[in-house]
Design a protein around this motif. Structure first.
Motif, PDB file in Angstrom:
ATOM      1  N   UNK A 173     -19.374 103.119 -68.161  1.00 27.83           N
ATOM      2  CA  UNK A 173     -18.657 103.167 -69.424  1.00 27.83           C
ATOM      3  C   UNK A 173     -17.886 104.544 -69.489  1.00 27.83           C
ATOM      4  N   UNK A 174     -18.438 105.718 -68.990  1.00 28.70           N
ATOM      5  CA  UNK A 174     -17.592 106.827 -69.040  1.00 28.70           C
ATOM      6  C   UNK A 174     -16.159 106.713 -68.461  1.00 28.70           C
ATOM      7  N   UNK A 175     -16.671 106.325 -67.074  1.00 35.93           N
ATOM      8  CA  UNK A 175     -15.393 105.946 -66.127  1.00 35.93           C
ATOM      9  C   UNK A 175     -14.395 104.818 -66.566  1.00 35.93           C
ATOM     10  N   UNK A 176     -14.731 104.131 -67.668  1.00 33.78           N
ATOM     11  CA  UNK A 176     -13.801 103.167 -68.275  1.00 33.78           C
ATOM     12  C   UNK A 176     -13.705 102.041 -67.363  1.00 33.78           C
ATOM     13  N   UNK A 177     -14.826 102.024 -66.392  1.00 23.98           N
ATOM     14  CA  UNK A 177     -14.601 100.750 -65.486  1.00 23.98           C
ATOM     15  C   UNK A 177     -15.034  99.433 -66.028  1.00 23.98           C
ATOM     16  N   UNK A 178     -14.640  98.364 -65.367  1.00 28.81           N
ATOM     17  CA  UNK A 178     -14.997  97.030 -65.666  1.00 28.81           C
ATOM     18  C   UNK A 178     -16.181  96.789 -64.717  1.00 28.81           C
ATOM     19  N   UNK A 179     -17.309  96.474 -65.469  1.00 34.73           N
ATOM     20  CA  UNK A 179     -18.401  96.438 -64.572  1.00 34.73           C
ATOM     21  C   UNK A 179     -18.561  95.133 -63.567  1.00 34.73           C
ATOM     22  N   UNK A 180     -17.982  94.227 -64.013  1.00 36.69           N
ATOM     23  CA  UNK A 180     -17.899  92.809 -63.191  1.00 36.69           C
ATOM     24  C   UNK A 180     -16.970  93.122 -62.072  1.00 36.69           C
ATOM     25  N   UNK A 181     -15.764  93.657 -62.323  1.00 38.24           N
ATOM     26  CA  UNK A 181     -14.958  93.968 -61.285  1.00 38.24           C
ATOM     27  C   UNK A 181     -15.389  95.018 -60.134  1.00 38.24           C
ATOM     28  N   UNK A 182     -16.294  96.188 -60.843  1.00 36.21           N
ATOM     29  CA  UNK A 182     -16.778  96.802 -59.941  1.00 36.21           C
ATOM     30  C   UNK A 182     -17.984  96.194 -58.916  1.00 36.21           C
ATOM     31  N   UNK A 183     -18.610  95.432 -59.628  1.00 33.61           N
ATOM     32  CA  UNK A 183     -19.713  94.573 -58.853  1.00 33.61           C
ATOM     33  C   UNK A 183     -19.104  93.655 -57.816  1.00 33.61           C
ATOM     34  N   UNK A 184     -18.015  93.083 -58.200  1.00 35.40           N
ATOM     35  CA  UNK A 184     -17.401  92.191 -57.332  1.00 35.40           C
ATOM     36  C   UNK A 184     -16.652  93.052 -56.231  1.00 35.40           C
ATOM     37  N   UNK A 185     -16.053  94.214 -56.179  1.00 33.97           N
ATOM     38  CA  UNK A 185     -15.675  95.240 -55.111  1.00 33.97           C
ATOM     39  C   UNK A 185     -16.908  95.347 -54.485  1.00 33.97           C
ATOM     40  N   UNK A 186     -18.096  95.800 -55.014  1.00 35.39           N
ATOM     41  CA  UNK A 186     -19.203  96.081 -54.234  1.00 35.39           C
ATOM     42  C   UNK A 186     -19.739  94.858 -53.479  1.00 35.39           C
ATOM     43  N   UNK A 187     -19.656  93.660 -53.886  1.00 34.45           N
ATOM     44  CA  UNK A 187     -20.100  92.538 -53.041  1.00 34.45           C
ATOM     45  C   UNK A 187     -21.316  92.319 -52.898  1.00 34.45           C
ATOM     46  N   UNK A 188     -21.652  92.024 -51.539  1.00 32.70           N
ATOM     47  CA  UNK A 188     -23.097  92.014 -51.253  1.00 32.70           C
ATOM     48  C   UNK A 188     -23.743  93.217 -50.804  1.00 32.70           C
ATOM     49  N   UNK A 189     -22.891  94.416 -50.839  1.00 26.41           N
ATOM     50  CA  UNK A 189     -23.423  95.779 -50.892  1.00 26.41           C
ATOM     51  C   UNK A 189     -24.026  96.114 -52.094  1.00 26.41           C
TER      52      UNK A 189
END
Length: 267
Positions: A173-189
């Protein structure tokens, strides 16, 4: 599929680690994440083991003492802190150590951090899940700024080659990041989730999930649909609660939120 919903001991501050185990057991949490901090009990493997056994509450993760206010806990050498965190995790049967990326002034530590984390995972057999942080920005909403980069190699672990990561919704939230997009970038990691919330404030709010604007419910549904099999840990700020009943209400609401929204769709 079921997911483990744990309680971070940081969620009951200023009450103690011992109180956190009590809340987790009485409210029906599945496990605990131990934040190694200024509470002396949290630094003692044997004391934490006794709490886990007494309450029948397994420890699923150890959060290494890498916050600003824990810089002197377990000494000042950062790799030594991570080694001790791994030792505690192994003794408690916890598979995961949560760690923040280095501060920019920790130059030597930061220079070898990505490779060093991989080496620690190899040597200890413990998962080191690197957590997303955020740029430091002014608290005034009238100032438009990307913020100051205070973490090296960066605040967003999805952009590095870590084998395992942690997604914290308040930090996003502080970083103004889309959490779903970040989760997708992380993927299986993506191995570990700190379930909380925020409202685009420059402060690290750690709200009860659902009381902010990060889309916590949508993220949980997205993870459930995608087969996420890691741990979800409630990490909220209850310092403003003036009574035990208020704190208990926030902890119960957070647990119920996790179980209501992490629902695997029928096939």
């Amino acid at each position: 599929m079921t997911v483990t919903v744990g309680l971070s001991t940081a969620s009951v501050y200023p009450e103690s680690t011992a109180h956190a185990f009590g809340y987790a057991a009485s409210l029906g949490y599945d496990a605990v994440e131990v934040m190694v901090g200024i509470d002396a009990l949290s630094q003692q493997k044997s004391a934490v083991a006794q709490l886990a056994e007494h309450h029948g509450m397994p420890v699923r993760a150890v959060h290494a003492p890498c916050l600003l206010f824990t810089q002197r806990v377990w000494g000042t050498e950062p790799w030594g802190k991570l080694e001790r965190s791994a030792e505690m995790a192994a003794e408690l049967g916890a598979p995961t150590v949560v760690v923040h990326p280095p501060f920019r002034w920790q130059r030597d530590y930061a220079a070898g951090f990505v490779d060093g984390i991989a080496a620690l995972e190899e040597s200890t057999g413990i998962v080191f899940a690197v957590e997303n942080m955020y740029p430091w920005r002014a608290s005034s909403r009238r100032r438009v700024s990307k913020g100051m980069e205070m973490y090296v190699p960066g605040w967003d672990p999805s952009e590095e080659s870590y084998a395992h990561t942690t997604l914290d919704l308040s930090h996003a939230s502080i970083a103004r990041s889309d959490v779903i997009a970040m989760a997708d970038r992380m993927g299986r990691r993506l191995h570990h989730v700190h379930l909380t919330d925020g409202t685009d404030s420059a402060k690290d709010e750690h709200l009860v999930p659902g009381r902010g604007t990060t889309g916590a419910a949508d993220l949980l549904a997205h993870l459930a649909a995608g087969g996420f099999g890691g741990d979800i840990v409630v990490e909220i700020n209850t310092r403003r609660c003036t009574t035990r009943a208020e704190r208990e209400t926030d902890l119960r609401e957070s647990l119920e939120f996790a179980r209501a929204h992490f629902v695997v769709p029928a096939r």
